[in-house]
Design a protein around this motif. Structure first.
Motif, PDB file in Angstrom:
ATOM      1  N   GLY A 271       0.804  -1.219   0.000  1.00  0.00           N
ATOM      2  CA  GLY A 271       0.000   0.000   0.000  1.00  0.00           C
ATOM      3  C   GLY A 271       0.836   1.267   0.000  1.00  0.00           C
ATOM      4  O   GLY A 271       0.330   2.351  -0.275  1.00  0.00           O
ATOM      5  N   ILE A 272       2.115   1.140   0.315  1.00  0.00           N
ATOM      6  CA  ILE A 272       3.048   2.265   0.195  1.00  0.00           C
ATOM      7  C   ILE A 272       3.662   2.287  -1.203  1.00  0.00           C
ATOM      8  O   ILE A 272       3.771   3.329  -1.842  1.00  0.00           O
ATOM      9  CB  ILE A 272       4.171   2.159   1.254  1.00  0.00           C
ATOM     10  CG1 ILE A 272       3.586   2.345   2.650  1.00  0.00           C
ATOM     11  CG2 ILE A 272       5.297   3.146   0.978  1.00  0.00           C
ATOM     12  CD1 ILE A 272       4.534   1.954   3.763  1.00  0.00           C
ATOM     13  N   ILE A 273       4.069   1.119  -1.684  1.00  0.00           N
ATOM     14  CA  ILE A 273       4.810   1.037  -2.940  1.00  0.00           C
ATOM     15  C   ILE A 273       3.935   1.359  -4.155  1.00  0.00           C
ATOM     16  O   ILE A 273       4.383   2.043  -5.079  1.00  0.00           O
ATOM     17  CB  ILE A 273       5.467  -0.352  -3.098  1.00  0.00           C
ATOM     18  CG1 ILE A 273       6.502  -0.566  -1.987  1.00  0.00           C
ATOM     19  CG2 ILE A 273       6.108  -0.523  -4.468  1.00  0.00           C
ATOM     20  CD1 ILE A 273       7.602   0.480  -1.934  1.00  0.00           C
ATOM     21  N   LEU A 274       2.697   0.896  -4.173  1.00  0.00           N
ATOM     22  CA  LEU A 274       1.839   1.155  -5.335  1.00  0.00           C
ATOM     23  C   LEU A 274       1.650   2.665  -5.570  1.00  0.00           C
ATOM     24  O   LEU A 274       1.885   3.140  -6.693  1.00  0.00           O
ATOM     25  CB  LEU A 274       0.501   0.422  -5.184  1.00  0.00           C
ATOM     26  CG  LEU A 274      -0.349   0.314  -6.436  1.00  0.00           C
ATOM     27  CD1 LEU A 274       0.382  -0.414  -7.559  1.00  0.00           C
ATOM     28  CD2 LEU A 274      -1.650  -0.398  -6.115  1.00  0.00           C
ATOM     29  N   PRO A 275       1.282   3.450  -4.555  1.00  0.00           N
ATOM     30  CA  PRO A 275       1.203   4.900  -4.779  1.00  0.00           C
ATOM     31  C   PRO A 275       2.569   5.539  -5.065  1.00  0.00           C
ATOM     32  O   PRO A 275       2.652   6.496  -5.845  1.00  0.00           O
ATOM     33  CB  PRO A 275       0.622   5.435  -3.467  1.00  0.00           C
ATOM     34  CG  PRO A 275      -0.101   4.286  -2.872  1.00  0.00           C
ATOM     35  CD  PRO A 275       0.703   3.068  -3.268  1.00  0.00           C
TER      36      PRO A 275
ATOM     37  N   TRP B 185      -6.230   3.789  -7.498  1.00  0.00           N
ATOM     38  CA  TRP B 185      -6.686   2.401  -7.362  1.00  0.00           C
ATOM     39  C   TRP B 185      -6.617   1.981  -5.900  1.00  0.00           C
ATOM     40  O   TRP B 185      -7.566   1.457  -5.343  1.00  0.00           O
ATOM     41  CB  TRP B 185      -5.858   1.463  -8.237  1.00  0.00           C
ATOM     42  CG  TRP B 185      -6.171   0.020  -8.011  1.00  0.00           C
ATOM     43  CD1 TRP B 185      -5.446  -0.856  -7.268  1.00  0.00           C
ATOM     44  CD2 TRP B 185      -7.297  -0.710  -8.503  1.00  0.00           C
ATOM     45  NE1 TRP B 185      -6.049  -2.096  -7.280  1.00  0.00           N
ATOM     46  CE2 TRP B 185      -7.188  -2.033  -8.029  1.00  0.00           C
ATOM     47  CE3 TRP B 185      -8.381  -0.369  -9.307  1.00  0.00           C
ATOM     48  CZ2 TRP B 185      -8.126  -3.007  -8.327  1.00  0.00           C
ATOM     49  CZ3 TRP B 185      -9.318  -1.340  -9.608  1.00  0.00           C
ATOM     50  CH2 TRP B 185      -9.192  -2.644  -9.118  1.00  0.00           C
ATOM     51  N   TRP B 186      -5.466   2.206  -5.264  1.00  0.00           N
ATOM     52  CA  TRP B 186      -5.314   1.780  -3.882  1.00  0.00           C
ATOM     53  C   TRP B 186      -6.194   2.600  -2.944  1.00  0.00           C
ATOM     54  O   TRP B 186      -6.727   2.081  -1.968  1.00  0.00           O
ATOM     55  CB  TRP B 186      -3.857   1.835  -3.451  1.00  0.00           C
ATOM     56  CG  TRP B 186      -3.679   1.252  -2.077  1.00  0.00           C
ATOM     57  CD1 TRP B 186      -3.213   1.886  -0.979  1.00  0.00           C
ATOM     58  CD2 TRP B 186      -4.005  -0.076  -1.670  1.00  0.00           C
ATOM     59  NE1 TRP B 186      -3.219   1.038   0.100  1.00  0.00           N
ATOM     60  CE2 TRP B 186      -3.701  -0.186  -0.300  1.00  0.00           C
ATOM     61  CE3 TRP B 186      -4.528  -1.192  -2.317  1.00  0.00           C
ATOM     62  CZ2 TRP B 186      -3.890  -1.346   0.443  1.00  0.00           C
ATOM     63  CZ3 TRP B 186      -4.725  -2.359  -1.582  1.00  0.00           C
ATOM     64  CH2 TRP B 186      -4.409  -2.425  -0.232  1.00  0.00           C
ATOM     65  N   PHE B 187      -6.396   3.868  -3.251  1.00  0.00           N
ATOM     66  CA  PHE B 187      -7.260   4.702  -2.420  1.00  0.00           C
ATOM     67  C   PHE B 187      -8.705   4.196  -2.449  1.00  0.00           C
ATOM     68  O   PHE B 187      -9.357   4.106  -1.414  1.00  0.00           O
ATOM     69  CB  PHE B 187      -7.212   6.166  -2.874  1.00  0.00           C
ATOM     70  CG  PHE B 187      -8.100   7.065  -2.079  1.00  0.00           C
ATOM     71  CD1 PHE B 187      -7.728   7.468  -0.799  1.00  0.00           C
ATOM     72  CD2 PHE B 187      -9.313   7.492  -2.584  1.00  0.00           C
ATOM     73  CE1 PHE B 187      -8.549   8.295  -0.046  1.00  0.00           C
ATOM     74  CE2 PHE B 187     -10.147   8.316  -1.841  1.00  0.00           C
ATOM     75  CZ  PHE B 187      -9.763   8.722  -0.568  1.00  0.00           C
TER      76      PHE B 187
END
Length: 153
Positions: free
Chosen positions: A57-61, A92-94
């Protein structure tokens, strides 16, 4: 189409180092070893799936930011598309964090696969270094395999 160049050592080493939390988390899920009795922060010894979700969840953004940087190389209409596409992994992750561990891991895996498609588009548009897609394919395969460990095991 660009020729695929040699991946610079620093980029390769830092990319591989970025896989360590995913691999560590997958090993925790697989429960293949006894965790040593060392003074290790609890976050590293916890539930492997949660580590995957937190780190992924850190790496994707973060990767959205990388694509945004590549978008600065675009011009005209292509720049509008590149900037708009660059924010998709973060959005997407948000919007898709999942309601439980399995759905969160599935959404992360989907996000990383989608990110690879965006990486390929930016590569095809000549916005990335020539070696970018070779690095991203290798890293994405490992990340998605680790996430699949969390999803299916």
């Amino acid at each position: 189409m660009q020729m695929i160049g040699r991946i610079p050592a620093a980029a390769l080493l830092l990319g591989l180092a970025g896989l360590i939390p995913f691999i560590w988390a997958a090993l925790l899920v697989l429960d293949l070893f006894a965790v040593p009795d060392w003074p290790i922060p609890q976050v590293l010894l916890g539930e492997g799936r949660l580590i995957m979700i937190r780190y992924g969840g850190i790496i994707l953004p973060f990767m959205s930011g990388v694509l945004f940087g590549f978008a600065t190389n675009a011009r005209g209409v292509q720049s509008v598309a590149a900037y708009a596409l660059s924010v998709l992994p973060a959005l997407w992750w948000f919007f898709m964090p999942g309601s439980g561990m399995t759905s969160a891991l599935t959404n992360l895996a989907t996000g990383f696969i989608g990110l690879l498609l965006l990486d390929y588009a930016f590569f095809r548009w000549g916005l990335t270094p020539s070696w970018w897609i070779a690095l991203r394919v290798q890293l994405t395969v490992v990340v998605v395999l680790c996430l699949c460990v969390g999803i299916f095991l």
